[in-house]
Write a protein that holds these residues in place. Sequence first.
Motif, PDB file in Angstrom:
ATOM      1  N   SER A 143       0.829  -1.197   0.000  1.00  0.00           N
ATOM      2  CA  SER A 143       0.000   0.000   0.000  1.00  0.00           C
ATOM      3  C   SER A 143       0.876   1.265   0.000  1.00  0.00           C
ATOM      4  O   SER A 143       0.621   2.212  -0.742  1.00  0.00           O
ATOM      5  N   SER A 144       1.945   1.267   0.798  1.00  0.00           N
ATOM      6  CA  SER A 144       2.836   2.430   0.804  1.00  0.00           C
ATOM      7  C   SER A 144       3.568   2.570  -0.523  1.00  0.00           C
ATOM      8  O   SER A 144       3.776   3.684  -1.016  1.00  0.00           O
ATOM      9  N   GLY A 145       3.961   1.437  -1.097  1.00  0.00           N
ATOM     10  CA  GLY A 145       4.620   1.488  -2.405  1.00  0.00           C
ATOM     11  C   GLY A 145       3.720   2.158  -3.429  1.00  0.00           C
ATOM     12  O   GLY A 145       4.154   3.013  -4.206  1.00  0.00           O
ATOM     13  N   LEU A 146       2.451   1.766  -3.417  1.00  0.00           N
ATOM     14  CA  LEU A 146       1.515   2.300  -4.412  1.00  0.00           C
ATOM     15  C   LEU A 146       1.149   3.754  -4.113  1.00  0.00           C
ATOM     16  O   LEU A 146       1.096   4.598  -5.009  1.00  0.00           O
ATOM     17  N   ALA A 229     -13.744   1.550   4.344  1.00  0.00           N
ATOM     18  CA  ALA A 229     -14.303   2.095   3.098  1.00  0.00           C
ATOM     19  C   ALA A 229     -15.561   2.897   3.418  1.00  0.00           C
ATOM     20  O   ALA A 229     -15.779   3.992   2.879  1.00  0.00           O
ATOM     21  N   ALA A 230     -16.386   2.373   4.315  1.00  0.00           N
ATOM     22  CA  ALA A 230     -17.620   3.087   4.664  1.00  0.00           C
ATOM     23  C   ALA A 230     -17.317   4.350   5.473  1.00  0.00           C
ATOM     24  O   ALA A 230     -18.042   5.351   5.371  1.00  0.00           O
ATOM     25  N   LEU A 308      -5.991  -3.658   0.753  1.00  0.00           N
ATOM     26  CA  LEU A 308      -7.042  -2.629   0.701  1.00  0.00           C
ATOM     27  C   LEU A 308      -7.227  -1.979   2.071  1.00  0.00           C
ATOM     28  O   LEU A 308      -7.370  -0.751   2.173  1.00  0.00           O
ATOM     29  N   ALA A 309      -7.217  -2.772   3.122  1.00  0.00           N
ATOM     30  CA  ALA A 309      -7.367  -2.194   4.464  1.00  0.00           C
ATOM     31  C   ALA A 309      -6.194  -1.270   4.767  1.00  0.00           C
ATOM     32  O   ALA A 309      -6.377  -0.161   5.294  1.00  0.00           O
ATOM     33  N   ARG A 604     -13.422  -7.074  -5.737  1.00  0.00           N
ATOM     34  CA  ARG A 604     -13.422  -8.188  -4.783  1.00  0.00           C
ATOM     35  C   ARG A 604     -13.992  -7.733  -3.440  1.00  0.00           C
ATOM     36  O   ARG A 604     -14.672  -8.476  -2.744  1.00  0.00           O
ATOM     37  N   LEU A 605     -13.705  -6.473  -3.093  1.00  0.00           N
ATOM     38  CA  LEU A 605     -14.251  -5.955  -1.833  1.00  0.00           C
ATOM     39  C   LEU A 605     -15.761  -5.735  -1.957  1.00  0.00           C
ATOM     40  O   LEU A 605     -16.500  -5.932  -0.996  1.00  0.00           O
ATOM     41  N   ARG A 606     -16.196  -5.340  -3.157  1.00  0.00           N
ATOM     42  CA  ARG A 606     -17.651  -5.176  -3.348  1.00  0.00           C
ATOM     43  C   ARG A 606     -18.355  -6.510  -3.160  1.00  0.00           C
ATOM     44  O   ARG A 606     -19.433  -6.581  -2.562  1.00  0.00           O
TER      45      ARG A 606
END
Length: 743
Positions: A143-146, A229-230, A308-309, A604-606
């Motif tokens: 996540s940090s890389g992205l 996300a919410a 994602l988290a 996938r999260l959806r």
Amino acid sequence: MSRTALRICPLCEATCGLTLTVEGTRVTGARGDRDDVFSKGFICPKGASFGAVDGDPDRLRAPLVRTGGALREATWEEAFDAVAAGLRPVVERYGPDALGVVLGNPNVHTVAGALYPPVLLGALRTRSLFTASTVDQMPKHVSSGLLFGDAHAIPVPDLDHTDHLLLIGANPLESNGSLCTAPDFPGRLKALKARGGRLTVVDPRRTRTAKLADRHLAIRPGTDALLLAATAHTLFAEDLVDLGHLAPHVEGVDDVRDALREFTPEAVAGACDLDADVVRALARELAAAPTAAVYARIGSCTVPHGTLASWLVDVLNVLTGNLDRPGGALFPQAATDRTPRPAGPGRGFALGRWHSRVRRLPEAKGELPLSALAEEIDTATDQGEPVRALLVVAANPVLSAPDGDRLDKALASLDFMVSVDPYLNETSRHADVVLPPPPPSQSPHHDFAFNTFAVRNQVRYSRPAVPLEPGRMPETEILARLVLAVTGMHGTDPAAVDAMVVDQTLGKAVTEAHSPVHGRDPRELATRLTGDDGPERRLDMMLRLGPYGDGFGARPDGLTLEKLLAHPHGIDLGPLRPRLPQPLKTVSGKVELLPGPIAGDLPRLREALRERPAGLVLVGRRHLRSNNSWMHNVPALTGGSNRCTLHIHPADAARLGVTDGAPVRVRGAGGEVTAPAEVTDEVRPGVVSLPHGWGHDRPGTRLGHAAGVPGVNVNQLLDGSLLDPLSGNAVLNGVPVELAASR
Ligand SMILES: Nc1nc2c(c(=O)[nH]1)N[C@H]1C(S)=C(S)[C@@H](COP(=O)(O)OP(=O)(O)OC[C@H]3O[C@@H](n4cnc5c(=O)[nH]c(N)nc54)[C@H](O)[C@@H]3O)O[C@H]1N2
Ligand SMILES: Nc1nc2c(c(=O)[nH]1)N[C@H]1C(S)=C(S)[C@@H](COP(=O)(O)OP(=O)(O)OC[C@H]3O[C@@H](n4cnc5c(=O)[nH]c(N)nc54)[C@H](O)[C@@H]3O)O[C@H]1N2
Ligand code: SF4
Ligand SMILES: [Mo]
């Protein structure tokens, strides 16, 4: 006659300064060093047992070499001859990928583990690298890389100054913190509350940390990405997004708004098993707090949506303007960091530059998933050579990775295996050569890794507290000799390895316009390095080239090893400070808030919005007097409540006919274990909990005490198939299991 010696504790990420009592060559006591600039006297029960951990009679004293099928004590010379003869032909015949490297957790707690594995991997060029990161924090790196273009740029909550901490899937009252180095984490949380701050804890268990919180949300395991996300959705929906000072440094905010449109509080409430109103309240409180930080650890990483988290944690820090500001989440600046280059676009972060042979799993940060190690050894494909030989440094994957039984068999089938480990344990018992490092008291210490995650910038160094016992070899030299052995230079003076690194590093630094040594003569610089040995000279070099360094005279007041040695309790370098945009290495030079791979994983999260598994799921837990798999051999740290029991909620226990203390059979995709039940409402209904690192009942180990109270290996319940797809991180929490009362 006893004396005292200072030593930074290597037993967890908090890096407390200890004052050891030493009698002869034995450490007989440990207390917190009150003058330590960072830990100020704090110590925990593990640190207080430093002497027992250090002096464990089961620690190996001499190398072991397998002859005629059995491991026997040998000289160092015999051991390295055997290593060179065993590993080098595999590389020459089958190529570097046939030699796998496994690096375990203690590498981040040793000088040797920081300085030599990069050299080894650079020289060997194997793509078969597996580390403890893929059963731990790889999602955060990805996540940090992205987001930031640098997998190592991990923002840390400003624990001492924040007004509001949202703490997810972490239990620092037992773990003492992770990716957030903070001696006395419990005291710092209490101080947060004492200054009127607010603490929210999200954890399916009512942990000691949760008990301290103003609000505890017992979420259904594996659903934190939905909750976050919410929360982000709510910030957009209620017009609470306020980037503040971050606005010029961030792109993609509107894209995130669009991508999260479906994740309303109502949509996630069922899956998370939380009230929609609670989700809204979380968002409102985060936005309203003068400063706030969102911080998440193991429980958010070792799950199906770990990346994602991890991404959403920093999305929330950005959307509330809390990234990179005091009281929010900031990027530490360690003394041995490279000289900061000027801000500007970088090369970005790539994933999947190569793939594993069997399951075609993408690399992340140069690593393949530890969950794939067994199959990379035991399964033939037409995609290249299997791993035929293994070099294991400070790792015990038979217990720490999924499906230890399969890995156990795979290790037994290798052509050759080397372990650098103080113990003959579940993993090292398969080695053909075991190279034991000296105990911590006989090793130097500097926190190359943890200072980059520390809540305060500071620098400390301990020389060995006790002289090296006769017959011992420093771990730095063991690893330097391994570099030589696997690269065909067996027999060369190991000092050559450090000299080469110094040459290369200084040679490069003098060409960099932003370096304090730009344009100077690297040979002349090398002659100025001080230190008793190669590793110390390398530390001196890193300090002097670093952000606080003397620049080899360019900044006379700056740091050097000599200066550090003159400050045995450390040097405080001040609170965390805003650093953006300098740390960003993305192609755009900005925080890229919705990176492509993240957007690609959101469908996938959806789907997860609609998932409601009916059965029980398993989560882990840590105990203050334990550390992964290797501290169960110390009597002072086992017993009492540090036992390998299955926590189960009274309602589930009653429904399944499970009684307190009775054995329960737990079945998962990878196998079955039987552990005593501990009926407790500290776990939420629908969730059971077993700690990891137990299962010390395999033959051929030398762990006298641990074998007597072996516990069971929770990772046998996993088959290694469940991964977070972007990072390859194992899913260790929220794993479906079935229970049956044992007869
Ligand atoms: N189910 C489940 N599994 C987990 C976890 C979980 O939460 N749940 N947590 C995961 C996490 S976060 C991690 S980090 C991994 C850890 O996974 P590993 O790194 O494989 O496990 P450790 O038990 O830390 O093993 C470290 C090894 O290093 C050796 N050692 C100790 N000190 C030294 C030293 O100074 N030098 C050398 N060379 N060796 C040393 C020990 O004897 C031991 O064999 O486990 C993971 N596994
Ligand atoms: N005493 C001790 N200290 C240690 C270690 C140790 O083994 N023992 N190991 C060290 C290592 S290697 C590491 S990486 C760190 C880890 O440090 P932490 O991340 O603080 O580790 P844990 O104490 O395992 O806390 C993880 C929490 O996540 C919860 N959890 C499980 N699943 C979920 C979920 O789906 N969602 C949420 N929100 N929570 C969930 C668990 O109930 C648990 O309380 O600790 C380090 N310190
Ligand atoms: S908190 Fe960690 S570093 Fe501090 S004494 Fe305990 S084990 Fe050692
Ligand atoms: Mo870890």
